[in-house]
Design a protein around this motif. Structure first.
Motif, PDB file in Angstrom:
ATOM      1  N   GLY A 164      75.100  37.822  69.499  1.00 47.83           N
ATOM      2  CA  GLY A 164      74.298  37.381  68.364  1.00 47.83           C
ATOM      3  C   GLY A 164      74.834  36.122  67.714  1.00 47.83           C
ATOM      4  N   LYS A 177      64.959  39.832  66.236  1.00 43.38           N
ATOM      5  CA  LYS A 177      65.761  41.046  66.008  1.00 43.38           C
ATOM      6  C   LYS A 177      64.916  42.313  66.007  1.00 43.38           C
ATOM      7  CE  LYS A 177      69.561  42.612  63.070  1.00 43.38           C
ATOM      8  NZ  LYS A 177      70.335  42.343  61.839  1.00 43.38           N
ATOM      9  N   ASN A 206      76.437  43.209  70.780  1.00 46.26           N
ATOM     10  CA  ASN A 206      75.425  42.686  69.866  1.00 46.26           C
ATOM     11  C   ASN A 206      76.014  41.629  68.935  1.00 46.26           C
ATOM     12  OD1 ASN A 206      72.926  42.676  68.131  1.00 46.26           O
ATOM     13  ND2 ASN A 206      74.337  43.631  66.691  1.00 46.26           N
ATOM     14  N   ASN A 238      69.928  42.179  71.082  1.00 44.68           N
ATOM     15  CA  ASN A 238      69.117  43.216  70.454  1.00 44.68           C
ATOM     16  C   ASN A 238      68.906  44.419  71.364  1.00 44.68           C
ATOM     17  OD1 ASN A 238      68.170  42.249  67.680  1.00 44.68           O
ATOM     18  ND2 ASN A 238      67.875  40.437  68.946  1.00 44.68           N
ATOM     19  N   SER A 249      64.588  45.219  68.873  1.00 44.17           N
ATOM     20  CA  SER A 249      65.389  46.445  69.013  1.00 44.17           C
ATOM     21  C   SER A 249      64.513  47.684  68.814  1.00 44.17           C
ATOM     22  CB  SER A 249      66.554  46.445  68.015  1.00 44.17           C
ATOM     23  OG  SER A 249      66.083  46.375  66.686  1.00 44.17           O
TER      24      SER A 249
END
Length: 285
Positions: free
Chosen positions: A85, A101, A81, A158, A104
């Motif tokens: 990210g 985001k 992640n 995510n 998730s």
């Protein structure tokens, strides 16, 4: 009322530092040379911040070895992640990534149904659809989807976060909280360093090439964000905490408009943010 035992206190901290984190991370990724080295740099500074915060929380560690096994599995996905990210944030607006985001939450619901055989609940399903719709609304433009590598990396990041949280649920309160967060920064930084074959000079170059203030603000905010969110869930009810935490979407859209001049699709982003908040409320009922 003891402020340190009030989940609302930690929610306020979370919302503030979450905005600082998202804005700062976008700034530091604009001119980065090596995404892996930049990720490690921020993680190392965050780890140092965690060390200073360890005395603020109860010193405790689990005696069950299985907790450590699941923690390490979770950390692998935290690593994915963090690393994915960083690259995704480089190619996406801060406000857009803040919306992305929230996926998730969608992944968590599906994993609960798939692996834990949780019952299908209509309001949760509607909440999931609203979150998905909010993301489609942001990325849909002129009869085609803005489907690029940054969007794909953001989705994968995510998904990794959801898996990490899925494995890691209820384990953080068995550790000293700051030490626990330290592990989620330090071990991923080592894994990225080893598997991407990052050199020390690469990390130093990222530090020299970047503005110091955004790097330190991002690192400090990341630590406070992780701790305040975990404390919020520890002290408050999930159905209350989750929707309040999702307010960060709207705050990031507003701050990004003024600070980063992200003025494209502003109305769509605001509508998406509202849909996400409603969706998370429905999921957590």
């Amino acid at each position: 009322m003891n402020l340190l035992n009030n989940f609302k206190f930690y929610i306020i901290i979370y919302l503030i530092v979450s905005v600082i984190f998202n804005q700062g991370y976008k700034i530091v990724t604009k001119n980065m040379i090596n995404p892996g080295a930049m990720t490690i740099l921020i993680q190392i500074i965050s780890s140092i911040v965690c060390i200073f915060m360890i005395p603020l929380f109860e010193i405790k560690f689990p005696s069950d070895y299985k907790v450590y096994i699941f923690l390490f599995l979770a950390i692998i996905f935290y690593t994915m992640n963090d690393r994915l990210g960083t690259t995704a944030r480089n190619g996406l607006e801060a406000s857009t990534y803040s919306i992305l985001k929230q996926l998730s939450n969608v992944f968590m619901i599906f994993m609960g149904i798939l692996f834990f055989k949780e019952p299908f609940i209509l309001n949760k399903f509607i909440g999931v659809l609203l979150i998905v719709l909010s993301n489609v609304l942001v990325f849909y433009n002129k009869k085609y989807f803005k489907f690029n590598k940054y969007l794909i990396l953001g989705i994968l990041a995510n998904l990794s976060l959801a898996i990490a949280l899925f494995i890691d649920v209820n384990y953080s309160n068995k550790f000293n909280l700051a030490f626990y967060v330290l592990l989620t920064f330090l071990i991923p930084s080592i894994l990225i360093f080893v598997f991407e074959r990052i050199k020390i000079k690469d990390i130093i170059n990222e530090y020299k090439n970047s503005s110091r203030l955004p790097i330190f603000l991002t690192s400090i905010a990341w630590t406070l964000m992780m701790i305040s969110k975990l404390k919020s869930y520890e002290l408050g009810k999930v159905m209350v905490v989750a929707p309040l935490c999702s307010l960060t979407v709207i705050l990031n859209i507003i701050v990004s408009y003024f600070l980063l001049k992200e003025k494209d699709n502003l109305i769509k982003k605001i509508i998406s943010g509202i849909l996400i908040i409603i969706g998370i409320i429905l999921i957590k009922i």
